[in-house]
Design an enzyme around this catalytic site. Structure first.
Site, PDB file in Angstrom:
ATOM      1  N   ARG A 149     -23.798 106.346 112.632  1.00  0.00           N
ATOM      2  CA  ARG A 149     -22.515 105.938 113.196  1.00  0.00           C
ATOM      3  C   ARG A 149     -21.421 106.315 112.218  1.00  0.00           C
ATOM      4  O   ARG A 149     -21.539 106.025 111.025  1.00  0.00           O
ATOM      5  CB  ARG A 149     -22.569 104.424 113.410  1.00  0.00           C
ATOM      6  CG  ARG A 149     -21.331 103.796 113.953  1.00  0.00           C
ATOM      7  CD  ARG A 149     -21.462 102.273 113.965  1.00  0.00           C
ATOM      8  NE  ARG A 149     -20.602 101.692 112.962  1.00  0.00           N
ATOM      9  CZ  ARG A 149     -20.038 100.481 113.042  1.00  0.00           C
ATOM     10  NH1 ARG A 149     -20.276  99.700 114.093  1.00  0.00           N
ATOM     11  NH2 ARG A 149     -19.261 100.032 112.092  1.00  0.00           N
ATOM     12  N   TYR A 161     -10.989  98.472 111.669  1.00  0.00           N
ATOM     13  CA  TYR A 161     -12.402  98.074 111.756  1.00  0.00           C
ATOM     14  C   TYR A 161     -13.376  99.147 111.222  1.00  0.00           C
ATOM     15  O   TYR A 161     -13.187 100.332 111.465  1.00  0.00           O
ATOM     16  CB  TYR A 161     -12.775  97.778 113.225  1.00  0.00           C
ATOM     17  CG  TYR A 161     -14.258  97.670 113.402  1.00  0.00           C
ATOM     18  CD1 TYR A 161     -14.918  96.502 113.051  1.00  0.00           C
ATOM     19  CD2 TYR A 161     -15.021  98.765 113.822  1.00  0.00           C
ATOM     20  CE1 TYR A 161     -16.294  96.410 113.141  1.00  0.00           C
ATOM     21  CE2 TYR A 161     -16.401  98.681 113.912  1.00  0.00           C
ATOM     22  CZ  TYR A 161     -17.023  97.499 113.569  1.00  0.00           C
ATOM     23  OH  TYR A 161     -18.382  97.417 113.648  1.00  0.00           O
ATOM     24  N   ASP A 212     -18.163 103.452 117.106  1.00  0.00           N
ATOM     25  CA  ASP A 212     -17.837 102.135 117.667  1.00  0.00           C
ATOM     26  C   ASP A 212     -16.326 102.014 117.842  1.00  0.00           C
ATOM     27  O   ASP A 212     -15.585 102.031 116.851  1.00  0.00           O
ATOM     28  CB  ASP A 212     -18.356 101.041 116.707  1.00  0.00           C
ATOM     29  CG  ASP A 212     -18.395  99.669 117.346  1.00  0.00           C
ATOM     30  OD1 ASP A 212     -17.777  99.499 118.414  1.00  0.00           O
ATOM     31  OD2 ASP A 212     -19.051  98.772 116.770  1.00  0.00           O
ATOM     32  N   HIS A 214     -15.032  99.379 119.118  1.00  0.00           N
ATOM     33  CA  HIS A 214     -14.866  97.952 118.826  1.00  0.00           C
ATOM     34  C   HIS A 214     -13.783  97.275 119.674  1.00  0.00           C
ATOM     35  O   HIS A 214     -12.899  96.580 119.159  1.00  0.00           O
ATOM     36  CB  HIS A 214     -14.624  97.735 117.321  1.00  0.00           C
ATOM     37  CG  HIS A 214     -15.317  96.519 116.806  1.00  0.00           C
ATOM     38  ND1 HIS A 214     -14.703  95.303 116.633  1.00  0.00           N
ATOM     39  CD2 HIS A 214     -16.601  96.319 116.451  1.00  0.00           C
ATOM     40  CE1 HIS A 214     -15.560  94.424 116.184  1.00  0.00           C
ATOM     41  NE2 HIS A 214     -16.734  95.001 116.078  1.00  0.00           N
ATOM     42  N   GLU A 238     -19.152 103.131 121.585  1.00  0.00           N
ATOM     43  CA  GLU A 238     -19.537 101.731 121.725  1.00  0.00           C
ATOM     44  C   GLU A 238     -18.325 100.862 122.017  1.00  0.00           C
ATOM     45  O   GLU A 238     -17.252 101.076 121.437  1.00  0.00           O
ATOM     46  CB  GLU A 238     -20.197 101.307 120.408  1.00  0.00           C
ATOM     47  CG  GLU A 238     -20.601  99.865 120.326  1.00  0.00           C
ATOM     48  CD  GLU A 238     -21.347  99.624 119.013  1.00  0.00           C
ATOM     49  OE1 GLU A 238     -22.008 100.562 118.500  1.00  0.00           O
ATOM     50  OE2 GLU A 238     -21.272  98.503 118.494  1.00  0.00           O
ATOM     51  N   GLU A 264     -22.528  93.705 122.719  1.00  0.00           N
ATOM     52  CA  GLU A 264     -22.895  92.873 121.570  1.00  0.00           C
ATOM     53  C   GLU A 264     -22.284  91.475 121.615  1.00  0.00           C
ATOM     54  O   GLU A 264     -22.813  90.563 121.000  1.00  0.00           O
ATOM     55  CB  GLU A 264     -22.567  93.575 120.237  1.00  0.00           C
ATOM     56  CG  GLU A 264     -21.105  93.705 119.931  1.00  0.00           C
ATOM     57  CD  GLU A 264     -20.854  94.500 118.642  1.00  0.00           C
ATOM     58  OE1 GLU A 264     -21.474  95.547 118.444  1.00  0.00           O
ATOM     59  OE2 GLU A 264     -20.016  94.053 117.842  1.00  0.00           O
ATOM     60  N   ARG A 285     -26.258  96.673 124.925  1.00  0.00           N
ATOM     61  CA  ARG A 285     -26.351  96.329 123.508  1.00  0.00           C
ATOM     62  C   ARG A 285     -26.429  94.829 123.237  1.00  0.00           C
ATOM     63  O   ARG A 285     -26.106  94.358 122.158  1.00  0.00           O
ATOM     64  CB  ARG A 285     -25.157  96.928 122.753  1.00  0.00           C
ATOM     65  CG  ARG A 285     -25.392  98.381 122.359  1.00  0.00           C
ATOM     66  CD  ARG A 285     -24.223  98.968 121.605  1.00  0.00           C
ATOM     67  NE  ARG A 285     -23.623  98.072 120.646  1.00  0.00           N
ATOM     68  CZ  ARG A 285     -24.137  97.790 119.450  1.00  0.00           C
ATOM     69  NH1 ARG A 285     -25.271  98.315 119.065  1.00  0.00           N
ATOM     70  NH2 ARG A 285     -23.503  96.968 118.644  1.00  0.00           N
ATOM     71  N   GLU A 341     -29.653  99.467 116.393  1.00  0.00           N
ATOM     72  CA  GLU A 341     -28.747  99.474 115.239  1.00  0.00           C
ATOM     73  C   GLU A 341     -29.464  98.879 114.031  1.00  0.00           C
ATOM     74  O   GLU A 341     -30.183  97.880 114.152  1.00  0.00           O
ATOM     75  CB  GLU A 341     -27.497  98.645 115.552  1.00  0.00           C
ATOM     76  CG  GLU A 341     -26.475  98.659 114.424  1.00  0.00           C
ATOM     77  CD  GLU A 341     -25.191  97.902 114.744  1.00  0.00           C
ATOM     78  OE1 GLU A 341     -24.154  98.224 114.154  1.00  0.00           O
ATOM     79  OE2 GLU A 341     -25.226  96.987 115.580  1.00  0.00           O
ATOM     80  N   TRP A 404     -10.000  92.348 118.352  1.00  0.00           N
ATOM     81  CA  TRP A 404     -10.520  92.839 117.067  1.00  0.00           C
ATOM     82  C   TRP A 404     -11.765  93.685 117.276  1.00  0.00           C
ATOM     83  O   TRP A 404     -12.600  93.411 118.073  1.00  0.00           O
ATOM     84  CB  TRP A 404     -10.871  91.660 116.145  1.00  0.00           C
ATOM     85  CG  TRP A 404     -11.400  92.179 114.841  1.00  0.00           C
ATOM     86  CD1 TRP A 404     -10.698  92.774 113.837  1.00  0.00           C
ATOM     87  CD2 TRP A 404     -12.769  92.195 114.427  1.00  0.00           C
ATOM     88  NE1 TRP A 404     -11.536  93.165 112.834  1.00  0.00           N
ATOM     89  CE2 TRP A 404     -12.820  92.821 113.173  1.00  0.00           C
ATOM     90  CE3 TRP A 404     -13.961  91.750 115.009  1.00  0.00           C
ATOM     91  CZ2 TRP A 404     -13.998  93.016 112.469  1.00  0.00           C
ATOM     92  CZ3 TRP A 404     -15.131  91.938 114.322  1.00  0.00           C
ATOM     93  CH2 TRP A 404     -15.159  92.570 113.052  1.00  0.00           C
TER      94      TRP A 404
HETATM   95  O1  EZ4 Z   1     -18.398  93.529 114.381  1.00  0.00           O
HETATM   96  O2  EZ4 Z   1     -21.677  92.228 113.851  1.00  0.00           O
HETATM   97  O3  EZ4 Z   1     -21.877  97.327 116.001  1.00  0.00           O
HETATM   98  N1  EZ4 Z   1     -21.669  96.503 115.176  1.00  0.00           N
HETATM   99  C1  EZ4 Z   1     -20.544  95.756 115.133  1.00  0.00           C
HETATM  100  C2  EZ4 Z   1     -20.479  94.702 114.050  1.00  0.00           C
HETATM  101  C3  EZ4 Z   1     -19.790  93.438 114.549  1.00  0.00           C
HETATM  102  C4  EZ4 Z   1     -20.288  92.251 113.790  1.00  0.00           C
HETATM  103  C5  EZ4 Z   1     -19.703  90.956 114.378  1.00  0.00           C
HETATM  104  O4  EZ4 Z   1     -20.354  89.839 113.891  1.00  0.00           O
HETATM  105  O5  EZ4 Z   1     -19.660  95.943 115.918  1.00  0.00           O
HETATM  106  O6  EZ4 Z   1     -19.822  95.223 112.913  1.00  0.00           O
HETATM  107 CO    CO Z   2     -20.260  97.127 117.564  1.00  0.00          CO
END
Ligand code: EZ4
Ligand code: CO
Length: 404
Positions: A149, A161, A212, A214, A238, A264, A285, A341, A404
């Protein structure tokens, strides 16, 4: 003779980071372990378990995993949600551990046996600038990873992030109160495709490249991003957009062929039902410790298989080695496995949690020991008291709180 749940304990410990762990002991003296860690909300799950779950479990037949699952889910009346589903997951996983130990078999044998020899994992590369990220990719490919990643800092966006601070294991929960980070979607759409392109230009296409987003983009922005990286052949993008409203993914699907992964922060089959049945994602996921344990995650993966959706379980460091041990048991046995992951845990974490899995040429090989194949050192756990840590928040330049 029926083996009954005689004792149930919640262990809160912070070897490198916070973990909540469940220990069940049966009347025959068999011990089962489950992970109940919910990053930044640890004590809510610990209380849910100690105050509301454990008193109802004592004396129950440990072999009746499905019935106990229903008792905790339907019996609570209040359904779903991360706290409830993480608590149920920990009990469920501990009961599978017990069932395996009773049978003298690893849990994957109880789930039908191995459907593959090893579990493909992806590692995290990051950098405070593109050159540092490229060095990180180089290091991971050198260690034998087949999937990486890529995340780099964004010029002009403070603490975006995904970037590790210093040389330690990446852990976004980094402060005793949530730290304030920045976000700027225009800067991201400008810079992220470029740094992902730099990875392909230097290292080619002989490994899987993941990224990601995010939860930072709107569906249209995600479509723009996905289309701009199509020639880089990402394994997935992701969490392109928050998924409370599953229908948002329809627009992304119309806009780009870049594969999509999400889940997630989701915790039940209902949270991914539209995403799966309308084939709006390629990888689901949800994780074994946040989505109701082996019993429930297996149902999610079975539903996904009917629609050509593969697994891609969350496995950041806030999912403990207990959680990862359980995830691998499922990953190795299901037909529609995609990828897992894997962020290697800090060495200090392994002073408490001693898993039997090992990495071999880019694949994680689950333990063949009975149950999950993990040992927990409770004396060591006592040396690492709980240490409140929160995930950051993200704000736009004008102060607006962003996803976030
Ligand atoms: O932000 O596990 O794909 N992994 C992620 C992680 C999440 C944290 C949150 O607790 O996006 O970095
Ligand atoms: Co993630």
């Amino acid at each position: 003779m029926t083996d009954r749940i005689e004792r149930a304990e919640v262990i809160v410990t912070a070897p490198a980071r916070n973990f909540v762990t469940v220990k069940l002991t049966t009347s025959d003296g068999i011990v089962g372990w489950g992970d109940a860690t919910l990053n930044g909300r640890e004590l809510a799950v610990a209380s849910y378990l100690s105050d509301h779950v454990i008193p109802t479990l004592i004396g129950k037949d440990a072999s009746r995993i499905g019935d106990i699952w229903s008792y905790l889910y339907k019996g609570a009346y209040w359904r779903r949600g991360p706290v409830t589903m993480t608590a149920i997951a920990a009990i469920d996983v501990a009961l599978w551990d017990i069932k395996g130990k009773r049978a003298g078999l690893p849990v994957h044998e109880l789930l039908g046996g191995k459907a593959r020899d090893g579990v493909l994992v992806y590692a995290h590369a990051s950098g405070a600038d593109v050159a540092e990220m490229l060095d990180d990719v180089d290091r991971l490919l050198g260690e034998g990873y087949r999937a990486v990643r890529g995340q780099a800092a964004l010029v002009g966006v403070p603490d975006a992030y995904g970037v590790r601070h210093g040389t330690g294991v990446y852990d976004p929960a980094d402060a005793s109160l949530p730290s304030e980070t920045g976000w700027d979607t225009a800067a991201y759409l400008e810079q992220a495709p470029g740094y992902l392109r730099a990875i392909r230009e230097r290292f080619g296409f002989g490994f899987h490249l993941l990224h990601d987003c995010h939860h930072r983009l709107t569906p249209n922005e995600a479509g723009i991003f996905g289309r701009s990286v199509e020639d880089l052949k990402l394994f997935w993008m992701e969490d392109p957009t928050p998924a409370e409203n599953q229908e948002k993914f329809r627009l992304i699907r119309q806009r780009t062929t870049t594969p999509i992964a999400t889940g997630e922060v989701l915790n039940s089959i209902w949270d991914v039902q539209t995403l799966i049945t309308e084939q709006l994602i390629d990888y689901v996921r949800t994780s074994v410790s946040h989505a109701g344990g082996i019993t429930h995650l297996r149902r999610i993966f079975d539903l996904a298989d009917l629609y050509g959706v593969r697994s891609g379980s969350h496995g950041a460091t806030d999912l403990s080695p207990v959680s990862l041990s359980a995830a691998l048991q499922l990953d190795i046995s299901i037909p529609n496995f995609g990828i897992q992951e894997y962020m290697a845990h800090d060495a200090v974490t392994h002073e408490v949690f001693r898993p039997g899995y090992h990495l071999d040429d880019g694949y994680l090989i689950p333990s063949d020991a009975p149950g999950l194949g993990i040992e927990v050192d409770e004396d060591a756990a006592r040396r690492f008291p709980y240490n409140p840590k929160y995930l950051p928040v993200a704000r736009l330049a004008d102060g607006t709180l962003h996803d976030w």
